[in-house]
Motif scaffolding. Structure first.
Motif, PDB file in Angstrom:
ATOM      1  N   MET A   1      24.770   3.136 -24.117  1.00  0.00           N
ATOM      2  CA  MET A   1      24.489   1.878 -23.453  1.00  0.00           C
ATOM      3  C   MET A   1      23.593   1.032 -24.335  1.00  0.00           C
ATOM      4  SD  MET A   1      24.621   1.429 -19.735  1.00  0.00           S
ATOM      5  CE  MET A   1      25.637   2.288 -18.604  1.00  0.00           C
ATOM      6  N   THR A   2      23.733  -0.263 -24.156  1.00  0.00           N
ATOM      7  CA  THR A   2      22.934  -1.217 -24.909  1.00  0.00           C
ATOM      8  C   THR A   2      22.052  -1.996 -23.952  1.00  0.00           C
ATOM      9  OG1 THR A   2      24.684  -1.444 -26.548  1.00  0.00           O
ATOM     10  CG2 THR A   2      23.055  -3.199 -26.455  1.00  0.00           C
ATOM     11  N   THR A   3      20.840  -2.254 -24.360  1.00  0.00           N
ATOM     12  CA  THR A   3      19.929  -3.086 -23.577  1.00  0.00           C
ATOM     13  C   THR A   3      19.876  -4.452 -24.234  1.00  0.00           C
ATOM     14  OG1 THR A   3      18.605  -1.159 -22.991  1.00  0.00           O
ATOM     15  CG2 THR A   3      17.564  -3.317 -22.746  1.00  0.00           C
ATOM     16  N   ILE A   4      19.971  -5.490 -23.403  1.00  0.00           N
ATOM     17  CA  ILE A   4      19.862  -6.854 -23.923  1.00  0.00           C
ATOM     18  C   ILE A   4      18.780  -7.605 -23.155  1.00  0.00           C
ATOM     19  CG2 ILE A   4      22.275  -6.946 -24.633  1.00  0.00           C
ATOM     20  CD1 ILE A   4      22.805  -8.764 -22.217  1.00  0.00           C
ATOM     21  N   GLN A   5      18.207  -8.568 -23.819  1.00  0.00           N
ATOM     22  CA  GLN A   5      17.249  -9.447 -23.174  1.00  0.00           C
ATOM     23  C   GLN A   5      17.987 -10.760 -22.917  1.00  0.00           C
ATOM     24  OE1 GLN A   5      13.717 -10.186 -25.425  1.00  0.00           O
ATOM     25  NE2 GLN A   5      12.645 -11.084 -23.694  1.00  0.00           N
ATOM     26  N   LEU A   6      17.867 -11.277 -21.711  1.00  0.00           N
ATOM     27  CA  LEU A   6      18.625 -12.444 -21.309  1.00  0.00           C
ATOM     28  C   LEU A   6      17.719 -13.470 -20.669  1.00  0.00           C
ATOM     29  CD1 LEU A   6      21.502 -13.649 -20.819  1.00  0.00           C
ATOM     30  CD2 LEU A   6      21.495 -12.418 -18.652  1.00  0.00           C
ATOM     31  N   LYS A   7      17.831 -14.708 -21.119  1.00  0.00           N
ATOM     32  CA  LYS A   7      17.064 -15.788 -20.507  1.00  0.00           C
ATOM     33  C   LYS A   7      17.992 -16.547 -19.567  1.00  0.00           C
ATOM     34  CE  LYS A   7      13.807 -16.397 -24.251  1.00  0.00           C
ATOM     35  NZ  LYS A   7      13.112 -17.339 -25.117  1.00  0.00           N
ATOM     36  N   LEU A   8      17.553 -16.677 -18.323  1.00  0.00           N
ATOM     37  CA  LEU A   8      18.328 -17.370 -17.298  1.00  0.00           C
ATOM     38  C   LEU A   8      17.497 -18.479 -16.678  1.00  0.00           C
ATOM     39  CD1 LEU A   8      19.753 -14.325 -15.276  1.00  0.00           C
ATOM     40  CD2 LEU A   8      21.052 -15.828 -16.774  1.00  0.00           C
ATOM     41  N   PRO A   9      18.143 -19.546 -16.279  1.00  0.00           N
ATOM     42  CA  PRO A   9      17.423 -20.536 -15.476  1.00  0.00           C
ATOM     43  C   PRO A   9      16.949 -19.870 -14.171  1.00  0.00           C
ATOM     44  CG  PRO A   9      19.492 -21.441 -16.265  1.00  0.00           C
ATOM     45  CD  PRO A   9      19.502 -19.974 -16.592  1.00  0.00           C
ATOM     46  N   ASP A  10      15.798 -20.297 -13.690  1.00  0.00           N
ATOM     47  CA  ASP A  10      15.230 -19.701 -12.478  1.00  0.00           C
ATOM     48  C   ASP A  10      16.197 -19.766 -11.303  1.00  0.00           C
ATOM     49  OD1 ASP A  10      12.896 -19.098 -13.824  1.00  0.00           O
ATOM     50  OD2 ASP A  10      11.850 -20.914 -13.152  1.00  0.00           O
ATOM     51  N   SER A  11      16.912 -20.870 -11.170  1.00  0.00           N
ATOM     52  CA  SER A  11      17.830 -21.023 -10.036  1.00  0.00           C
ATOM     53  C   SER A  11      18.945 -19.978 -10.073  1.00  0.00           C
ATOM     54  CB  SER A  11      18.420 -22.431 -10.018  1.00  0.00           C
ATOM     55  OG  SER A  11      19.142 -22.681 -11.217  1.00  0.00           O
ATOM     56  N   ILE A  12      19.470 -19.690 -11.258  1.00  0.00           N
ATOM     57  CA  ILE A  12      20.523 -18.678 -11.377  1.00  0.00           C
ATOM     58  C   ILE A  12      19.949 -17.293 -11.113  1.00  0.00           C
ATOM     59  CG2 ILE A  12      22.107 -17.548 -13.002  1.00  0.00           C
ATOM     60  CD1 ILE A  12      22.568 -20.301 -14.252  1.00  0.00           C
ATOM     61  N   HIS A  13      18.765 -17.025 -11.630  1.00  0.00           N
ATOM     62  CA  HIS A  13      18.121 -15.732 -11.405  1.00  0.00           C
ATOM     63  C   HIS A  13      17.889 -15.492  -9.918  1.00  0.00           C
ATOM     64  CE1 HIS A  13      14.495 -12.913 -11.832  1.00  0.00           C
ATOM     65  NE2 HIS A  13      15.581 -12.218 -12.113  1.00  0.00           N
ATOM     66  N   ARG A  14      17.381 -16.495  -9.225  1.00  0.00           N
ATOM     67  CA  ARG A  14      17.146 -16.354  -7.780  1.00  0.00           C
ATOM     68  C   ARG A  14      18.454 -16.062  -7.041  1.00  0.00           C
ATOM     69  NH1 ARG A  14      13.581 -20.711  -8.689  1.00  0.00           N
ATOM     70  NH2 ARG A  14      15.186 -22.187  -8.051  1.00  0.00           N
ATOM     71  N   ARG A  15      19.504 -16.738  -7.432  1.00  0.00           N
ATOM     72  CA  ARG A  15      20.809 -16.554  -6.767  1.00  0.00           C
ATOM     73  C   ARG A  15      21.360 -15.151  -7.031  1.00  0.00           C
ATOM     74  NH1 ARG A  15      23.806 -17.032  -2.901  1.00  0.00           N
ATOM     75  NH2 ARG A  15      25.836 -18.003  -3.110  1.00  0.00           N
ATOM     76  N   ILE A  16      21.199 -14.671  -8.261  1.00  0.00           N
ATOM     77  CA  ILE A  16      21.645 -13.314  -8.586  1.00  0.00           C
ATOM     78  C   ILE A  16      20.876 -12.289  -7.758  1.00  0.00           C
ATOM     79  CG2 ILE A  16      21.641 -11.542 -10.397  1.00  0.00           C
ATOM     80  CD1 ILE A  16      22.291 -13.833 -12.385  1.00  0.00           C
ATOM     81  N   ILE A  17      19.581 -12.456  -7.661  1.00  0.00           N
ATOM     82  CA  ILE A  17      18.756 -11.547  -6.846  1.00  0.00           C
ATOM     83  C   ILE A  17      19.243 -11.563  -5.401  1.00  0.00           C
ATOM     84  CG2 ILE A  17      16.447 -11.199  -5.868  1.00  0.00           C
ATOM     85  CD1 ILE A  17      15.323 -12.227  -8.569  1.00  0.00           C
ATOM     86  N   GLU A  18      19.478 -12.745  -4.873  1.00  0.00           N
ATOM     87  CA  GLU A  18      19.927 -12.886  -3.483  1.00  0.00           C
ATOM     88  C   GLU A  18      21.257 -12.166  -3.256  1.00  0.00           C
ATOM     89  OE1 GLU A  18      21.609 -16.517  -0.700  1.00  0.00           O
ATOM     90  OE2 GLU A  18      20.129 -16.986  -2.237  1.00  0.00           O
TER      91      GLU A  18
END
Length: 78
Positions: A1-18
């Motif tokens: 497996m590979t680990t990546i660091q990803l920058k997301l806009p806050d709005s997209i991050h909140r929606r993914i969490i939801e």
């Protein structure tokens, strides 16, 4: 497996969490599935392009000519 660091806009991050929380899955699982679905879409387009190159207008018209010219059932009409 590979680990990546990803920058997301806050709005997209909140929606993914939801959505992940509503589905009872981790953010990692959600993003992995989303990436796999997108890759599948690209692979499908590539597959269809390759198949289209193997055919011809004549073959397409021949296949269409074999379809019976009948009225659709009432439940199947537009």
């Amino acid at each position: 497996m590979t680990t990546i660091q990803l920058k997301l806009p806050d709005s997209i991050h909140r929606r993914i969490i939801e959505i992940a929380n509503n589905d009872g899955i981790s953010i990692n699982q959600f993003l992995t599935t989303a990436a796999a679905e997108k890759l599948s879409a690209f692979d499908t387009v590539e597959y269809l392009r390759k198949r289209a190159k193997q055919s011809s207008e004549k073959a397409f018209q021949q296949a269409l000519s074999e379809i019976p010219d009948i009225e659709p059932e009432p439940y199947d009409r537009l």
